[in-house]
Design a protein around this motif. Structure first.
Motif, mmCIF file in Angstrom:
data_model
loop_
_atom_site.group_PDB
_atom_site.id
_atom_site.type_symbol
_atom_site.label_atom_id
_atom_site.label_comp_id
_atom_site.label_asym_id
_atom_site.label_seq_id
_atom_site.Cartn_x
_atom_site.Cartn_y
_atom_site.Cartn_z
ATOM 1 N N UNK A 26 0.823 -1.208 0.000
ATOM 2 C CA UNK A 26 0.000 0.000 0.000
ATOM 3 C C UNK A 26 0.861 1.264 0.000
ATOM 4 N N UNK A 27 1.984 1.247 0.709
ATOM 5 C CA UNK A 27 2.907 2.395 0.689
ATOM 6 C C UNK A 27 3.351 2.660 -0.748
ATOM 7 N N UNK A 28 3.762 1.608 -1.427
ATOM 8 C CA UNK A 28 4.249 1.756 -2.810
ATOM 9 C C UNK A 28 3.130 2.208 -3.742
ATOM 10 N N UNK A 29 1.933 1.640 -3.580
ATOM 11 C CA UNK A 29 0.798 2.034 -4.418
ATOM 12 C C UNK A 29 0.435 3.507 -4.196
ATOM 13 N N UNK A 30 0.287 3.907 -2.939
ATOM 14 C CA UNK A 30 -0.100 5.287 -2.628
ATOM 15 C C UNK A 30 0.916 6.271 -3.213
ATOM 16 N N UNK A 31 2.185 5.982 -3.045
ATOM 17 C CA UNK A 31 3.206 6.884 -3.594
ATOM 18 C C UNK A 31 3.161 6.906 -5.117
ATOM 19 N N UNK A 32 2.834 5.775 -5.737
ATOM 20 C CA UNK A 32 2.752 5.753 -7.203
ATOM 21 C C UNK A 32 1.622 6.650 -7.705
ATOM 22 N N UNK A 33 0.550 6.739 -6.961
ATOM 23 C CA UNK A 33 -0.560 7.625 -7.341
ATOM 24 C C UNK A 33 -0.203 9.077 -7.048
ATOM 25 N N UNK A 34 0.361 9.329 -5.874
ATOM 26 C CA UNK A 34 0.662 10.707 -5.490
ATOM 27 C C UNK A 34 1.784 11.327 -6.311
ATOM 28 N N UNK A 35 2.635 10.507 -6.905
ATOM 29 C CA UNK A 35 3.663 11.033 -7.820
ATOM 30 C C UNK A 35 2.990 11.747 -8.990
ATOM 31 N N UNK A 36 1.821 11.243 -9.387
ATOM 32 C CA UNK A 36 1.083 11.815 -10.514
ATOM 33 C C UNK A 36 0.326 13.079 -10.128
ATOM 34 N N UNK A 83 -4.210 13.600 -4.142
ATOM 35 C CA UNK A 83 -5.393 12.766 -4.098
ATOM 36 C C UNK A 83 -5.897 12.700 -2.663
ATOM 37 N N UNK A 84 -7.032 12.069 -2.473
ATOM 38 C CA UNK A 84 -7.608 11.875 -1.148
ATOM 39 C C UNK A 84 -7.918 10.391 -0.952
ATOM 40 N N UNK A 85 -8.156 10.002 0.281
ATOM 41 C CA UNK A 85 -8.272 8.595 0.645
ATOM 42 C C UNK A 85 -9.252 7.786 -0.166
ATOM 43 N N UNK A 86 -10.495 8.233 -0.243
ATOM 44 C CA UNK A 86 -11.510 7.464 -0.961
ATOM 45 C C UNK A 86 -11.140 7.298 -2.424
ATOM 46 N N UNK A 87 -10.577 8.334 -3.004
ATOM 47 C CA UNK A 87 -10.185 8.260 -4.416
ATOM 48 C C UNK A 87 -9.063 7.237 -4.616
ATOM 49 N N UNK A 88 -8.141 7.148 -3.672
ATOM 50 C CA UNK A 88 -7.058 6.158 -3.770
ATOM 51 C C UNK A 88 -7.632 4.738 -3.811
ATOM 52 N N UNK A 89 -8.624 4.477 -2.987
ATOM 53 C CA UNK A 89 -9.257 3.153 -2.964
ATOM 54 C C UNK A 89 -10.006 2.897 -4.268
ATOM 55 N N UNK A 90 -10.783 3.875 -4.712
ATOM 56 C CA UNK A 90 -11.565 3.718 -5.944
ATOM 57 C C UNK A 90 -10.664 3.557 -7.166
ATOM 58 N N UNK A 91 -9.580 4.313 -7.205
ATOM 59 C CA UNK A 91 -8.659 4.226 -8.339
ATOM 60 C C UNK A 91 -8.011 2.850 -8.414
ATOM 61 N N UNK A 92 -7.624 2.298 -7.270
ATOM 62 C CA UNK A 92 -7.039 0.957 -7.253
ATOM 63 C C UNK A 92 -8.027 -0.049 -7.823
ATOM 64 N N UNK A 133 4.931 -0.823 -9.501
ATOM 65 C CA UNK A 133 4.806 -1.151 -10.926
ATOM 66 C C UNK A 133 5.444 -2.502 -11.242
ATOM 67 N N UNK A 134 6.594 -2.784 -10.654
ATOM 68 C CA UNK A 134 7.235 -4.086 -10.873
ATOM 69 C C UNK A 134 6.400 -5.213 -10.285
ATOM 70 N N UNK A 135 5.838 -4.988 -9.120
ATOM 71 C CA UNK A 135 4.993 -6.011 -8.486
ATOM 72 C C UNK A 135 3.800 -6.338 -9.373
ATOM 73 N N UNK A 136 3.119 -5.328 -9.856
ATOM 74 C CA UNK A 136 1.943 -5.523 -10.705
ATOM 75 C C UNK A 136 2.339 -6.230 -12.004
ATOM 76 N N UNK A 137 3.454 -5.837 -12.594
ATOM 77 C CA UNK A 137 3.925 -6.465 -13.831
ATOM 78 C C UNK A 137 4.235 -7.942 -13.600
ATOM 79 N N UNK A 138 4.913 -8.252 -12.498
ATOM 80 C CA UNK A 138 5.235 -9.649 -12.194
ATOM 81 C C UNK A 138 3.988 -10.459 -11.921
ATOM 82 N N UNK A 139 2.994 -9.853 -11.271
ATOM 83 C CA UNK A 139 1.745 -10.551 -10.978
ATOM 84 C C UNK A 139 1.022 -10.889 -12.277
#
Length: 117
Positions: A23-33, A36-45, A107-113
């Motif tokens: 979740x740390x890695x995911x949240x930072x990947x979104x915030x780099x762009x 955002x706010x909490x609910x949006x982070x969940x919905x975007x995922x 991004x690497x985790x998602x690609x490997x999955x």
């Protein structure tokens, strides 16, 4: 159990919940762009990665962790047409490089999955 159960599971697998580390890695990947706010982070995922979920409990503990570490900052923003303000989050200026590195882990985790499937 039946073979139909097996087919159903493969066609519509249960969601995978992110742990705090992912979740740390995911949240930072979104915030780099952008902010955002909490609910949006969940919905975007759920929108971008339909087989993944992020619980409120994990998300808000991660946001608190990142804020306390100085990686992100938060502020309240009144959104037009909404009743109450939202807590918006953004990457702290001096954390941009570290945030990019950690976002890369997501991004690497998602690609490997995807390759494993």
């Amino acid at each position: 159990m039946t073979f139909e159960d097996t087919y159903q599971f493969v066609q519509d697998p249960p969601p995978n919940y992110l742990n705090k580390e992912l979740a740390v890695c995911y949240v930072l990947s979104v915030l780099i762009e952008g902010e955002s706010y909490g609910t949006h982070l969940i919905q975007q995922l759920e929108h971008e990665y339909p087989t993944y979920r992020l619980s409120d409990t994990v998300l808000y503990s991660v946001l608190k962790f990142l804020e306390e570490a100085g990686a992100i900052t938060g502020y309240w923003k009144k959104v037009e047409g909404r009743g109450r303000p939202r807590r918006m989050y953004q990457i702290s200026g001096d954390w941009r490089d570290k945030a990019r590195e950690l976002a890369g882990f997501w991004r690497r985790y998602i690609t490997q999955e995807k390759q494993a499937i």
